[in-house]
Design an enzyme around this catalytic site. Structure first.
Site, mmCIF file in Angstrom:
data_model
loop_
_atom_site.group_PDB
_atom_site.id
_atom_site.type_symbol
_atom_site.label_atom_id
_atom_site.label_comp_id
_atom_site.label_asym_id
_atom_site.label_seq_id
_atom_site.Cartn_x
_atom_site.Cartn_y
_atom_site.Cartn_z
ATOM 1 N N ARG A 105 44.226 61.149 53.173
ATOM 2 C CA ARG A 105 43.025 60.604 53.798
ATOM 3 C C ARG A 105 42.311 61.661 54.626
ATOM 4 N NH1 ARG A 105 46.609 56.206 53.986
ATOM 5 N NH2 ARG A 105 45.847 54.470 52.736
ATOM 6 N N ASP A 165 47.787 47.849 57.073
ATOM 7 C CA ASP A 165 49.175 48.344 56.998
ATOM 8 C C ASP A 165 50.134 47.262 57.528
ATOM 9 O OD1 ASP A 165 48.605 51.813 57.397
ATOM 10 O OD2 ASP A 165 47.089 50.261 57.673
ATOM 11 N N ARG A 168 50.662 44.609 55.000
ATOM 12 C CA ARG A 168 51.601 45.070 53.957
ATOM 13 C C ARG A 168 53.033 45.031 54.485
ATOM 14 N NH1 ARG A 168 47.456 49.887 52.512
ATOM 15 N NH2 ARG A 168 46.452 48.920 50.714
ATOM 16 N N HIS A 192 46.140 54.977 60.618
ATOM 17 C CA HIS A 192 46.184 54.219 59.359
ATOM 18 C C HIS A 192 46.603 55.211 58.297
ATOM 19 C CE1 HIS A 192 45.041 52.084 55.769
ATOM 20 N NE2 HIS A 192 44.083 52.949 55.492
HETATM 21 P P1 6V0 Z 1 33.470 53.245 46.175
HETATM 22 O O1 6V0 Z 1 33.715 52.144 45.217
HETATM 23 O O2 6V0 Z 1 33.213 54.626 45.676
HETATM 24 O O3 6V0 Z 1 32.275 52.781 47.146
HETATM 25 C C1 6V0 Z 1 31.634 53.612 48.058
HETATM 26 C C2 6V0 Z 1 30.183 53.244 48.026
HETATM 27 O O4 6V0 Z 1 29.494 53.977 49.043
HETATM 28 C C3 6V0 Z 1 29.503 53.593 46.695
HETATM 29 O O5 6V0 Z 1 28.934 52.437 46.113
HETATM 30 C C4 6V0 Z 1 28.462 54.631 47.079
HETATM 31 O O6 6V0 Z 1 27.294 54.563 46.287
HETATM 32 C C5 6V0 Z 1 28.202 54.244 48.531
HETATM 33 N N1 6V0 Z 1 27.526 55.282 49.291
HETATM 34 C C6 6V0 Z 1 27.683 56.618 49.211
HETATM 35 N N2 6V0 Z 1 26.822 57.234 50.036
HETATM 36 C C7 6V0 Z 1 26.114 56.272 50.659
HETATM 37 C C8 6V0 Z 1 25.084 56.263 51.638
HETATM 38 N N3 6V0 Z 1 24.597 57.412 52.154
HETATM 39 N N4 6V0 Z 1 24.577 55.084 52.043
HETATM 40 C C9 6V0 Z 1 25.044 53.932 51.530
HETATM 41 N N5 6V0 Z 1 26.031 53.871 50.609
HETATM 42 C C10 6V0 Z 1 26.553 55.016 50.189
HETATM 43 O O7 6V0 Z 1 34.717 53.374 47.191
HETATM 44 P P2 6V0 Z 1 35.649 52.189 47.715
HETATM 45 O O8 6V0 Z 1 34.785 50.999 47.964
HETATM 46 O O9 6V0 Z 1 36.834 52.064 46.850
HETATM 47 O O10 6V0 Z 1 36.131 52.790 49.127
HETATM 48 C C11 6V0 Z 1 35.218 52.937 50.198
HETATM 49 C C12 6V0 Z 1 35.898 53.570 51.406
HETATM 50 O O11 6V0 Z 1 36.850 52.677 51.967
HETATM 51 C C13 6V0 Z 1 36.668 54.860 51.102
HETATM 52 O O12 6V0 Z 1 36.458 55.787 52.137
HETATM 53 C C14 6V0 Z 1 38.111 54.396 51.085
HETATM 54 O O13 6V0 Z 1 39.020 55.440 51.317
HETATM 55 C C15 6V0 Z 1 38.070 53.387 52.200
HETATM 56 N N6 6V0 Z 1 39.186 52.433 52.253
HETATM 57 C C16 6V0 Z 1 39.656 52.141 53.479
HETATM 58 C C17 6V0 Z 1 40.714 51.270 53.640
HETATM 59 C C18 6V0 Z 1 41.245 50.994 55.015
HETATM 60 O O14 6V0 Z 1 42.288 50.334 55.172
HETATM 61 N N7 6V0 Z 1 40.597 51.461 56.058
HETATM 62 C C19 6V0 Z 1 41.293 50.629 52.513
HETATM 63 C C20 6V0 Z 1 40.756 50.888 51.281
HETATM 64 C C21 6V0 Z 1 39.694 51.834 51.057
#
Ligand code: 6V0
Length: 333
Positions: A105, A165, A168, A192
């Protein structure tokens, strides 16, 4: 369509309920899982979605709107422009580069800080009274980044942290004990992810101290077994990512549960990433965000439970804090 009823007065302005608006920035797998859980749990009157990809964003919005006949009435709006978030009560940030299989991360950090510079200042400008809930990884450092970039008080900037976490952790313990995870009280705190700290000393089932009962019944819960469970909790995320490419459902429910605690002023205690300076011997000048059990309400973080930790747990927590603080200091904010 309807004939007006002349002698029924409208609701007086003073009695009109203030509508609740939630914005979700990033309509990816995680953002949409959060949005749909919030939608089905009837927590918001308006949900605004923001993403950088206009077609995907509109597709996601329409797909949810088409379920209107089966859901509570919620106004759904979307735009690539952050102005659509104006007047939010809660803004949830999930935009970010996704964790690639095997990537830690912390490796994601630099990519996501650049993104936050584009997202957080306009978000804060359009909703100066909002609560900010950060989900993008690495969540603890990015919560610190959001705090700095927003200029909000720390009580209104929260990271989803180890709430997931801990869920889980409770699931794995519940499976082992063959009970319902909701009856298992157990916290993971700290960072995390990889260096998260399992608080073995406070685990309980139906109010019974778990570690003591297990040791008395001579079940094999030695240090090694405990560390094995902690590692399994950490490994959970990597396993799901390697199998389906991302995680979404559990984080969706986890964040929706935080949203309910905040918006409905529930005063629930949940482990989330908060400004932890001064707690458990973390130096006052280390403005580090990490997860501790926090009491959550409409004003944000209302307080932090002062858990009694063993020396080993405190040592691990401080080590987590040190790593996170070193990462925060690398950033030019
Ligand atoms: P994803 O499916 O790639 O979604 C990310 C989205 O962000 C995409 O649709 C992009 O188009 C959009 N995006 C990128 N740049 C911009 C911007 N400037 N403005 C607006 N939107 C934008 O990723 P996913 O949804 O799987 O994960 C998103 C984030 O959540 C990642 O950083 C993961 O690591 C994080 N997670 C955090 C968790 C936690 O427990 N804190 C758990 C799971 C994932």
């Amino acid at each position: 369509f309807f004939r007006p009823v002349a002698d029924v007065p409208g609701t007086p302005t003073s009695q009109r309920r203030r509508l609740t608006k939630v914005s979700v920035i990033g309509a990816g797998n995680v953002g949409m899982a959060i949005a749909q859980t919030i939608l089905t749990r009837d927590m918001a009157d308006e949900i605004a979605l923001v993403d950088a990809l206009p077609d995907k964003l509109r597709g996601e919005m329409l797909d949810l709107q088409h379920a209107a006949a089966f859901l509570p009435r919620v106004r759904l709006v979307s735009d690539t422009d952050m102005a659509v978030t104006r007047g939010s009560d809660l803004a949830i940030v999930t935009a970010g580069a996704r964790q690639i299989p095997g990537e830690t991360r912390l490796n994601l950090l630099q990519r996501n800080v650049a993104l936050f510079r584009k997202i957080v200042p306009p978000l804060a400008e359009h909703s100066p009274e909002a609560l900010l809930l950060i989900v993008s990884n690495p969540v603890d450092v990015l919560t610190y980044v959001a705090w700095k970039l927003s200029g909000f008080p720390a009580s209104r900037v929260i990271g989803s942290g180890t709430n997931l976490d801990s869920s889980r952790f409770r699931f794995l313990l519940a499976e082992h004990l063959q009970v319902n995870a909701q009856d298992v009280q157990a916290y993971m705190v700290g960072e995390h992810g990889d260096s998260s700290v399992a608080i073995w000393s406070s685990m309980s089932v139906a109010g019974m101290p778990l570690l003591k009962s297990l040791r008395e019944s001579h079940q094999s819960f030695d240090e090694e077994a405990l560390e094995g469970i902690r590692r399994a909790v950490v490994g959970c995320a990597y396993e799901v990512i390697s199998l389906k490419g991302y995680t979404s459902w559990a984080i969706g429910y986890s964040v929706a549960s935080l949203a309910a605690s905040l918006l409905r002023d529930q005063h629930r205690i949940q482990p989330v990433s908060i400004l932890a300076s001064g707690f458990h011997g973390i130096p006052d000048d280390h403005q580090v965000f990490l997860s501790l059990p926090a009491r959550l309400g409409r004003a944000g973080v209302l307080g932090v439970a002062e858990m009694e930790l063993t020396e080993e747990e405190v040592r691990r927590l401080r080590r987590s804090a040190k790593t996170l603080w070193e990462n925060c200091q690398l950033l030019d904010l």
